[in-house]
Design an enzyme around this catalytic site. Sequence first.
Site, mmCIF file in Angstrom:
data_model
loop_
_atom_site.group_PDB
_atom_site.id
_atom_site.type_symbol
_atom_site.label_atom_id
_atom_site.label_comp_id
_atom_site.label_asym_id
_atom_site.label_seq_id
_atom_site.Cartn_x
_atom_site.Cartn_y
_atom_site.Cartn_z
ATOM 1 N N LYS A 43 -34.991 -15.948 3.427
ATOM 2 C CA LYS A 43 -36.453 -15.811 3.376
ATOM 3 C C LYS A 43 -36.982 -15.359 4.740
ATOM 4 C CE LYS A 43 -39.175 -18.713 0.652
ATOM 5 N NZ LYS A 43 -39.890 -19.916 0.283
ATOM 6 N N PHE A 82 -56.129 -26.530 -0.663
ATOM 7 C CA PHE A 82 -56.752 -26.308 -1.980
ATOM 8 C C PHE A 82 -56.619 -24.864 -2.451
ATOM 9 C CE2 PHE A 82 -58.864 -29.892 0.040
ATOM 10 C CZ PHE A 82 -58.795 -30.856 -0.953
ATOM 11 N N ARG A 130 -55.561 -21.387 -4.191
ATOM 12 C CA ARG A 130 -55.027 -21.091 -5.522
ATOM 13 C C ARG A 130 -54.113 -19.889 -5.405
ATOM 14 N NH1 ARG A 130 -60.810 -20.024 -7.820
ATOM 15 N NH2 ARG A 130 -60.788 -19.113 -5.736
ATOM 16 N N ALA A 176 -60.629 -23.040 -22.913
ATOM 17 C CA ALA A 176 -59.581 -23.579 -23.775
ATOM 18 C C ALA A 176 -58.415 -22.598 -23.830
ATOM 19 C CB ALA A 176 -60.146 -23.805 -25.171
ATOM 20 N N GLY A 184 -50.449 -25.002 -16.314
ATOM 21 C CA GLY A 184 -49.054 -25.032 -15.864
ATOM 22 C C GLY A 184 -49.045 -24.883 -14.358
ATOM 23 N N CYS A 234 -48.674 -27.073 -9.384
ATOM 24 C CA CYS A 234 -49.513 -28.163 -8.860
ATOM 25 C C CYS A 234 -50.034 -29.139 -9.912
ATOM 26 C CB CYS A 234 -50.679 -27.575 -8.069
ATOM 27 S SG CYS A 234 -50.135 -26.811 -6.534
ATOM 28 N N LYS A 282 -47.490 -31.556 -11.801
ATOM 29 C CA LYS A 282 -46.842 -32.565 -10.954
ATOM 30 C C LYS A 282 -47.869 -33.481 -10.293
ATOM 31 C CE LYS A 282 -46.199 -30.278 -6.433
ATOM 32 N NZ LYS A 282 -47.190 -31.004 -5.679
ATOM 33 N N LYS A 331 -50.183 -18.121 -14.530
ATOM 34 C CA LYS A 331 -51.573 -17.662 -14.577
ATOM 35 C C LYS A 331 -51.605 -16.242 -14.006
ATOM 36 C CE LYS A 331 -53.279 -19.291 -10.140
ATOM 37 N NZ LYS A 331 -54.316 -20.000 -9.426
HETATM 38 P P1 NAD Z 1 -42.853 -23.610 -1.803
HETATM 39 O O1 NAD Z 1 -41.734 -24.203 -2.552
HETATM 40 O O2 NAD Z 1 -43.365 -22.253 -2.173
HETATM 41 O O3 NAD Z 1 -42.504 -23.579 -0.251
HETATM 42 C C1 NAD Z 1 -41.952 -24.651 0.447
HETATM 43 C C2 NAD Z 1 -41.054 -24.065 1.524
HETATM 44 O O4 NAD Z 1 -40.639 -25.130 2.395
HETATM 45 C C3 NAD Z 1 -39.787 -23.427 0.994
HETATM 46 O O5 NAD Z 1 -39.685 -22.087 1.461
HETATM 47 C C4 NAD Z 1 -38.649 -24.290 1.569
HETATM 48 O O6 NAD Z 1 -37.500 -23.556 1.868
HETATM 49 C C5 NAD Z 1 -39.319 -24.825 2.812
HETATM 50 N N1 NAD Z 1 -38.702 -26.037 3.362
HETATM 51 C C6 NAD Z 1 -38.387 -27.181 2.691
HETATM 52 N N2 NAD Z 1 -37.846 -28.070 3.548
HETATM 53 C C7 NAD Z 1 -37.819 -27.489 4.767
HETATM 54 C C8 NAD Z 1 -37.387 -27.890 6.050
HETATM 55 N N3 NAD Z 1 -36.873 -29.106 6.243
HETATM 56 N N4 NAD Z 1 -37.492 -27.040 7.071
HETATM 57 C C9 NAD Z 1 -38.016 -25.811 6.888
HETATM 58 N N5 NAD Z 1 -38.467 -25.358 5.690
HETATM 59 C C10 NAD Z 1 -38.371 -26.192 4.650
HETATM 60 O O7 NAD Z 1 -44.042 -24.674 -1.893
HETATM 61 P P2 NAD Z 1 -45.613 -24.386 -1.896
HETATM 62 O O8 NAD Z 1 -46.048 -23.902 -3.229
HETATM 63 O O9 NAD Z 1 -45.978 -23.621 -0.672
HETATM 64 O O10 NAD Z 1 -46.147 -25.890 -1.766
HETATM 65 C C11 NAD Z 1 -46.028 -26.605 -0.560
HETATM 66 C C12 NAD Z 1 -46.884 -27.866 -0.675
HETATM 67 O O11 NAD Z 1 -48.261 -27.499 -0.813
HETATM 68 C C13 NAD Z 1 -46.574 -28.729 -1.893
HETATM 69 O O12 NAD Z 1 -46.776 -30.066 -1.558
HETATM 70 C C14 NAD Z 1 -47.616 -28.286 -2.902
HETATM 71 O O13 NAD Z 1 -47.916 -29.293 -3.831
HETATM 72 C C15 NAD Z 1 -48.807 -28.023 -2.007
HETATM 73 N N6 NAD Z 1 -49.776 -27.054 -2.527
HETATM 74 C C16 NAD Z 1 -49.341 -25.937 -3.164
HETATM 75 C C17 NAD Z 1 -50.271 -25.022 -3.641
HETATM 76 C C18 NAD Z 1 -49.839 -23.797 -4.397
HETATM 77 O O14 NAD Z 1 -50.695 -23.170 -5.039
HETATM 78 N N7 NAD Z 1 -48.593 -23.403 -4.366
HETATM 79 C C19 NAD Z 1 -51.638 -25.254 -3.457
HETATM 80 C C20 NAD Z 1 -52.037 -26.396 -2.756
HETATM 81 C C21 NAD Z 1 -51.097 -27.285 -2.309
#
Ligand code: NAD
Length: 455
Positions: free
Chosen positions: A35, A152, A154, A252, A257, A260, A263, A321
Amino acid sequence: MNICVIGTGYVGLVTGVVFADLGNDVICVDKIAAKVDGLNKGIMPIYEPGLEEMVARNVADGRLTFTTDVEASVSKAEIVFIAVGTPPKEDGSTNLSYVEDAAKLIARSLNSYKVIVNKSTVPVGTGNFVREVIETNKRRAIDFDVVSNPEFLREGSAISDTLYPDRIVIGAPNRIVAMRLLELYAPLERPMIITDVASAEMIKYASNAFLATKISFANAIANICEEAGADVAQVVKGMGLDGRIGQAFLNAGIGYGGSCFPKDTRSLLHTAQSYGYEFPLLDATIATNDEQPKRFIRKIHKVLGDDLSGKTIGVLGLAFKPNTDDMREAKSIDIINDLLSSGAQVRAYDPIAIENTREILPEITYCGNAYEVAAGAHALIVVTEWNEFKLLNLERVRGIMAAPVVFDGRNIYDPERMAQMGFSYYGVGRGQSATKDTASAEAASYANAAPAAGA
Ligand code: NAD
């Protein structure tokens, strides 16, 4: 400011690039070398409108770098963001192992006072947990503070959501620490709310659970409308115009899905129960959402029959989505798996999620556009409400299908117009129960028709 972001996914990458764009020096760290290598070559690991250009600009200006070296990155930073994944465990609780790993890495790299900001979505109390992990694992007697700053954004509008958030929540142990974050976010000129750490953690879950509840409420109303002959699209429009209710998250369909809502609702339910509160309202939100795609699948079978062998079914949209290629908890997966196990041939198209879907559903045929999907299909199923599906030439679609049957899981078409064009149309809650014998019989006779030639 010097910033380090641990975790370069949707949240970490977008947060990092936006802070760099505001003039900060940002190092984004990820443990996945491929990555990081890709990002260093300008290849984005995710699809997000405007992301590639913003990354390129900030990398070229020297404000944004990508690495796997946590220690070097943390030691240079004044503020360290944790933005790693927090996936669900079997029992619905949150797997905090990535957060714990990140905290341990920070502890070992601590060389001066730092503010550690938790941006990952984590259950109430995790701020204390992170503090303990760092305290236990730090190698030198150096002070630090832990802040909660939930995200927050999206997917699909992540850059703009990060630049123009409705609010910025800062949960800090004291005012001085909160000021560091206020200073960082000040250029955005958005409303900020300062709370204690636990309240900030709770704001994130309460917000997502409330939005999920709105969706499930709309779906429950849709299920009544369907039987009672009302049109949920008109009902939610009439509801949403009430300023106390609002239109957002009141559509509706086949349920929420993504990575977020499913879970986060389960995690909050688990947290509530761990404190002795059953939270029946949230339990019902989840149950309604679990049932919604199953109802939709039952509707498809009611019309087309249980055995779909010899039938070609077209699926429009795969991502959970529009405007994202994220397939986490996408409804398309359950629907397509059901179609396959019922013997159907499945053809599908999504503007950007096909590559991610190939790994999950290798056995279906992927098409280059919606018309290719429709050609020869005995039914079309709208799963994701991409704008380009709303604007299809439906006369052309009808002409190339083997049978003009449309199951619209996102209510993007007008039932009356579809009927006028000769489609057997089944939306969600549009007053057209698939139990009505006439509609079912008509559609079943279409569905048994031979495929039309050509596209
Ligand atoms: P993601 O899976 O897309 O990205 C997480 C990244 O963290 C991955 O690339 C992974 O390799 C990396 N990672 C994990 N452990 C690591 C470590 N020890 N050192 C370095 N890198 C590490 O996740 P995401 O969708 O970005 O979500 C991250 C957090 O934000 C989650 O808690 C999620 O619930 C929250 N969140 C996500 C969204 C969303 O729309 N995706 C929105 C708001 C909040």
